[in-house]
Enzyme design. Structure first.
Site, PDB file in Angstrom:
ATOM      1  NE  ARG A  43      34.660  15.253 126.220  1.00  0.00           N
ATOM      2  CZ  ARG A  43      34.062  14.714 126.876  1.00  0.00           C
ATOM      3  NH1 ARG A  43      35.019  14.940 128.258  1.00  0.00           N
ATOM      4  NH2 ARG A  43      32.439  13.940 127.096  1.00  0.00           N
ATOM      5  CG  ASN A  59      32.480  18.682 126.414  1.00  0.00           C
ATOM      6  OD1 ASN A  59      33.077  18.807 124.974  1.00  0.00           O
ATOM      7  ND2 ASN A  59      31.537  17.636 127.024  1.00  0.00           N
TER       8      ASN A  59
END
EC number: 3.6.1.7
Length: 91
Positions: free
Chosen positions: A20, A38
């Site tokens: 990320r 996520n």
């Protein structure tokens, strides 16, 4: 400039490997907004908004990801009429 938005779902070893944050860094370098988060099933969902050239560059990068990631699949969904966010966030 015409803005386009896509939503990508990245599958593989993509959680716990800075995926990320690395996606955010890549996006900011080329002027994209959106998010990376996520999902409970182990995938990472990524929203990318910006120029079609920049979106294409980052969608290609998603197949590689950061060191430590092992991407097995990327699904891309083009979003029509989606309002682009004004920043890039991670969740």
């Amino acid at each position: 400039m015409t803005t386009c938005c896509v939503r990508a779902y990245v599958t593989g070893k993509v959680q716990g490997v800075w995926f990320r944050r690395s996606t955010q860094e890549q996006a900011l370098q080329i002027g994209l907004t959106g998010y990376a988060k996520n999902l409970a099933d182990g995938r990472v969902e990524v929203l990318l908004c910006g120029s079609s050239t920049a979106v294409s560059l980052l969608t290609e990068w998603l197949w590689q990801g950061p060191k430590g990631a092992q991407v097995t699949h990327v699904t891309i969904e083009v979003l029509q009429g989606h309002r682009a966010p004004d920043h890039f966030a991670t969740y």
